[in-house]
Design an enzyme around this catalytic site. Structure first.
Site, PDB file in Angstrom:
ATOM      1  N   LEU A  27      -8.105  -2.195  16.542  1.00  0.00           N
ATOM      2  CA  LEU A  27      -8.026  -1.045  15.656  1.00  0.00           C
ATOM      3  C   LEU A  27      -9.179  -0.104  15.996  1.00  0.00           C
ATOM      4  O   LEU A  27     -10.334  -0.546  16.075  1.00  0.00           O
ATOM      5  CB  LEU A  27      -8.151  -1.489  14.195  1.00  0.00           C
ATOM      6  CG  LEU A  27      -7.969  -0.328  13.222  1.00  0.00           C
ATOM      7  CD1 LEU A  27      -6.492  -0.025  13.048  1.00  0.00           C
ATOM      8  CD2 LEU A  27      -8.620  -0.613  11.898  1.00  0.00           C
ATOM      9  N   TYR A  32      -1.637   1.503   6.378  1.00  0.00           N
ATOM     10  CA  TYR A  32      -2.639   1.775   5.335  1.00  0.00           C
ATOM     11  C   TYR A  32      -3.910   2.336   5.945  1.00  0.00           C
ATOM     12  O   TYR A  32      -4.067   2.358   7.159  1.00  0.00           O
ATOM     13  CB  TYR A  32      -2.912   0.517   4.510  1.00  0.00           C
ATOM     14  CG  TYR A  32      -3.751  -0.551   5.188  1.00  0.00           C
ATOM     15  CD1 TYR A  32      -3.253  -1.296   6.258  1.00  0.00           C
ATOM     16  CD2 TYR A  32      -5.049  -0.810   4.766  1.00  0.00           C
ATOM     17  CE1 TYR A  32      -4.026  -2.270   6.870  1.00  0.00           C
ATOM     18  CE2 TYR A  32      -5.830  -1.794   5.366  1.00  0.00           C
ATOM     19  CZ  TYR A  32      -5.308  -2.520   6.422  1.00  0.00           C
ATOM     20  OH  TYR A  32      -6.069  -3.472   7.041  1.00  0.00           O
ATOM     21  N   ARG A  56      18.473  -4.278   2.078  1.00  0.00           N
ATOM     22  CA  ARG A  56      17.759  -5.048   3.096  1.00  0.00           C
ATOM     23  C   ARG A  56      18.460  -5.003   4.448  1.00  0.00           C
ATOM     24  O   ARG A  56      19.590  -5.451   4.611  1.00  0.00           O
ATOM     25  CB  ARG A  56      17.633  -6.514   2.654  1.00  0.00           C
ATOM     26  CG  ARG A  56      16.625  -7.283   3.497  1.00  0.00           C
ATOM     27  CD  ARG A  56      16.595  -8.746   3.131  1.00  0.00           C
ATOM     28  NE  ARG A  56      15.406  -9.407   3.652  1.00  0.00           N
ATOM     29  CZ  ARG A  56      15.193  -9.677   4.946  1.00  0.00           C
ATOM     30  NH1 ARG A  56      16.097  -9.354   5.840  1.00  0.00           N
ATOM     31  NH2 ARG A  56      14.082 -10.268   5.330  1.00  0.00           N
ATOM     32  N   HIS A  59      16.865  -4.786   8.731  1.00  0.00           N
ATOM     33  CA  HIS A  59      15.684  -4.539   9.564  1.00  0.00           C
ATOM     34  C   HIS A  59      15.617  -3.084  10.028  1.00  0.00           C
ATOM     35  O   HIS A  59      14.552  -2.490  10.075  1.00  0.00           O
ATOM     36  CB  HIS A  59      15.680  -5.438  10.806  1.00  0.00           C
ATOM     37  CG  HIS A  59      15.359  -6.877  10.517  1.00  0.00           C
ATOM     38  ND1 HIS A  59      16.091  -7.648   9.646  1.00  0.00           N
ATOM     39  CD2 HIS A  59      14.373  -7.672  10.980  1.00  0.00           C
ATOM     40  CE1 HIS A  59      15.571  -8.855   9.597  1.00  0.00           C
ATOM     41  NE2 HIS A  59      14.516  -8.903  10.391  1.00  0.00           N
ATOM     42  N   ARG A  87      -6.372   9.069  11.771  1.00  0.00           N
ATOM     43  CA  ARG A  87      -5.893   7.718  12.084  1.00  0.00           C
ATOM     44  C   ARG A  87      -4.642   7.390  11.269  1.00  0.00           C
ATOM     45  O   ARG A  87      -3.723   6.709  11.753  1.00  0.00           O
ATOM     46  CB  ARG A  87      -6.992   6.675  11.839  1.00  0.00           C
ATOM     47  CG  ARG A  87      -6.611   5.298  12.335  1.00  0.00           C
ATOM     48  CD  ARG A  87      -7.754   4.309  12.275  1.00  0.00           C
ATOM     49  NE  ARG A  87      -8.190   4.046  10.913  1.00  0.00           N
ATOM     50  CZ  ARG A  87      -9.218   3.259  10.596  1.00  0.00           C
ATOM     51  NH1 ARG A  87      -9.918   2.666  11.541  1.00  0.00           N
ATOM     52  NH2 ARG A  87      -9.553   3.066   9.337  1.00  0.00           N
ATOM     53  N   GLU A 143     -11.776  -7.832  18.861  1.00  0.00           N
ATOM     54  CA  GLU A 143     -12.421  -7.360  17.630  1.00  0.00           C
ATOM     55  C   GLU A 143     -12.496  -8.529  16.664  1.00  0.00           C
ATOM     56  O   GLU A 143     -12.221  -9.676  17.038  1.00  0.00           O
ATOM     57  CB  GLU A 143     -11.627  -6.199  17.029  1.00  0.00           C
ATOM     58  CG  GLU A 143     -10.190  -6.546  16.666  1.00  0.00           C
ATOM     59  CD  GLU A 143      -9.436  -5.403  15.991  1.00  0.00           C
ATOM     60  OE1 GLU A 143     -10.062  -4.477  15.460  1.00  0.00           O
ATOM     61  OE2 GLU A 143      -8.193  -5.482  15.970  1.00  0.00           O
ATOM     62  N   LYS A 168      -2.774   0.659  12.100  1.00  0.00           N
ATOM     63  CA  LYS A 168      -3.307  -0.013  10.911  1.00  0.00           C
ATOM     64  C   LYS A 168      -2.118  -0.390  10.021  1.00  0.00           C
ATOM     65  O   LYS A 168      -1.804   0.291   9.033  1.00  0.00           O
ATOM     66  CB  LYS A 168      -4.320   0.896  10.188  1.00  0.00           C
ATOM     67  CG  LYS A 168      -5.293   0.130   9.310  1.00  0.00           C
ATOM     68  CD  LYS A 168      -6.542   0.925   8.994  1.00  0.00           C
ATOM     69  CE  LYS A 168      -7.416   0.272   7.940  1.00  0.00           C
ATOM     70  NZ  LYS A 168      -7.956  -1.048   8.288  1.00  0.00           N
TER      71      LYS A 168
HETATM   72  N1  PDD Z   1     -10.663  -3.334   7.949  1.00  0.00           N
HETATM   73  N2  PDD Z   1     -10.499  -3.935  12.975  1.00  0.00           N
HETATM   74  C1  PDD Z   1      -9.733  -4.441  11.995  1.00  0.00           C
HETATM   75  C2  PDD Z   1      -8.691  -5.444  12.352  1.00  0.00           C
HETATM   76  C3  PDD Z   1      -9.938  -4.040  10.663  1.00  0.00           C
HETATM   77  O1  PDD Z   1      -9.153  -4.539   9.685  1.00  0.00           O
HETATM   78  C4  PDD Z   1     -10.975  -3.101  10.371  1.00  0.00           C
HETATM   79  C5  PDD Z   1     -11.260  -2.640   8.983  1.00  0.00           C
HETATM   80  C6  PDD Z   1     -11.752  -2.598  11.429  1.00  0.00           C
HETATM   81  C7  PDD Z   1     -12.844  -1.582  11.213  1.00  0.00           C
HETATM   82  O2  PDD Z   1     -12.310  -0.288  10.983  1.00  0.00           O
HETATM   83  P1  PDD Z   1     -13.091   0.793  10.096  1.00  0.00           P
HETATM   84  O3  PDD Z   1     -14.441   0.938  10.683  1.00  0.00           O
HETATM   85  O4  PDD Z   1     -12.281   2.025  10.225  1.00  0.00           O
HETATM   86  O5  PDD Z   1     -13.156   0.253   8.678  1.00  0.00           O
HETATM   87  C8  PDD Z   1     -11.480  -3.044  12.716  1.00  0.00           C
HETATM   88  C9  PDD Z   1     -10.716  -2.771   6.624  1.00  0.00           C
HETATM   89  C10 PDD Z   1     -12.064  -2.640   6.040  1.00  0.00           C
HETATM   90  C11 PDD Z   1      -9.698  -3.513   5.764  1.00  0.00           C
HETATM   91  O6  PDD Z   1      -8.594  -3.686   6.255  1.00  0.00           O
HETATM   92  O7  PDD Z   1      -9.980  -3.854   4.600  1.00  0.00           O
END
Ligand code: PDD
Length: 286
Positions: free
Chosen positions: A203, A31, A98, A100, A50, A179, A146
């Site tokens: 991320l 996503y 289903r 994997h 990304r 993070e 992501k």
């Molecule tokens: N999350 N690290 C993680 C694990 C995140 O889920 C996010 C953002 C970030 C920051 O990334 P960016 O600056 O591109 O938003 C770092 C979003 C907001 C979410 O999943 O809702």
């Protein structure tokens, strides 16, 4: 609220996906979260880059060109009311029996995009900062993707909520900070902004990049390097960034004040510069 599902716009109440969708069954999808200010999408090129990176990471062909994505996203923004919005764009490996292993032959991916009104942090929160806790980073080794399979992040963030805090700062191998459960984290020490390297432990945040660009343009000293766990015990400031939170000060960590316990000079400066940068970008695209 109007959403987009597999080529069609519809009210969210009418959006349905089959139970065998691999996003539901396996969390097999990726996503993006993209903010739009005054209906101008912020940093779309970078978000689409990304998106491609995440798709490559899970070996899923991109169902649209960047031009097509741009059209769909702008159309969705037009169909929703708020001036400032944030877009959640989900792509899963589709609906299949289903197993994997990937469906063979491949099936159509499921594409779901929704938009919500974007409310950036209120002044009180900017003035007080937020509370955070630390916890071991028990996620997988591809945190640079992501992925929708967010169960570890969900559990880690809930730990913060249960402790009356906003975010959990993650420590890998009892050694270094990676993070937040849903944000990137910067540390400030002796007027230097410290950022962890963009590797598979975190991320690569779009906001993270904006902050470092702003730092470069404004001669703010920064270093990109591993931040040891012990450095978290005496930072001058801690900052959290994400597309929806922009930049926030973390003023309490594990029940201890961070620095003075109030948002510091680096936060105040970066927050102002971030707002200026946004205005500037919006002016250029309007
Ligand atoms: N999350 N690290 C993680 C694990 C995140 O889920 C996010 C953002 C970030 C920051 O990334 P960016 O600056 O591109 O938003 C770092 C979003 C907001 C979410 O999943 O809702």
């Amino acid at each position: 609220m109007t959403v987009y599902l597999n080529g069609q716009f519809m009210p969210i109440e009418e959006a349905r996906i089959p139970v065998l969708d691999r996003g539901f069954i396996f969390g097999d999808g990726i996503y993006e979260v993209i903010p739009a200010y005054s209906r101008h999408v912020f940093r779309l090129t970078e978000h689409l880059r990304r998106l491609q990176y995440s798709l490559d990471g899970i070996r899923l062909p991109n169902p649209h060109s960047n031009q097509e994505w741009t059209g769909i996203i702008n159309d969705l923004i037009k169909r929703n009311e708020a001036e400032d919005q944030y877009i959640y764009l989900h792509i899963t490996r589709g609906v299949a029996k289903r197993d994997h292993a990937f469906p063979n032959p491949l099936v159509q991916p499921t594409i779901f995009i929704m938009s919500s009104p974007l409310v950036t942090p209120p002044v009180e929160l900017l003035a007080s900062g937020v509370r955070a806790i630390t916890a071991p980073d028990n996620r997988w080794l591809r945190c640079d993707i992501k992925a929708t399979s967010l169960l570890p992040n969900v559990l880690l963030r809930q730990m913060a909520i249960d402790a009356g805090c906003s975010e959990t700062i993650l420590i890998r191998d009892n050694e270094f900070m990676t993070e937040g459960a849903a944000s990137n984290i910067f540390l400030v020490k002796n007027d230097v902004l410290l950022a962890p390297p963009k590797d598979h432990f975190m991320l690569p945040g779009i906001t993270y990049d904006v902050i470092l660009e702003i730092a470069t343009t404004n001669n703010i000293r920064y270093e990109i390097r591993r931040i040891g766990k012990e450095e978290l015990s005496s930072p001058d400031e801690l900052l959290l960034t994400s597309s929806t939170k922009e930049v926030l000060a973390i003023t309490t960590l594990d029940n201890q004040p961070v620095g003075s316990g109030k948002p510091g000079a680096m936060f105040t400066r970066l927050h102002k510069l971030y707002q200026d940068y946004k205005q500037d970008v919006m002016r250029k695209t309007s």
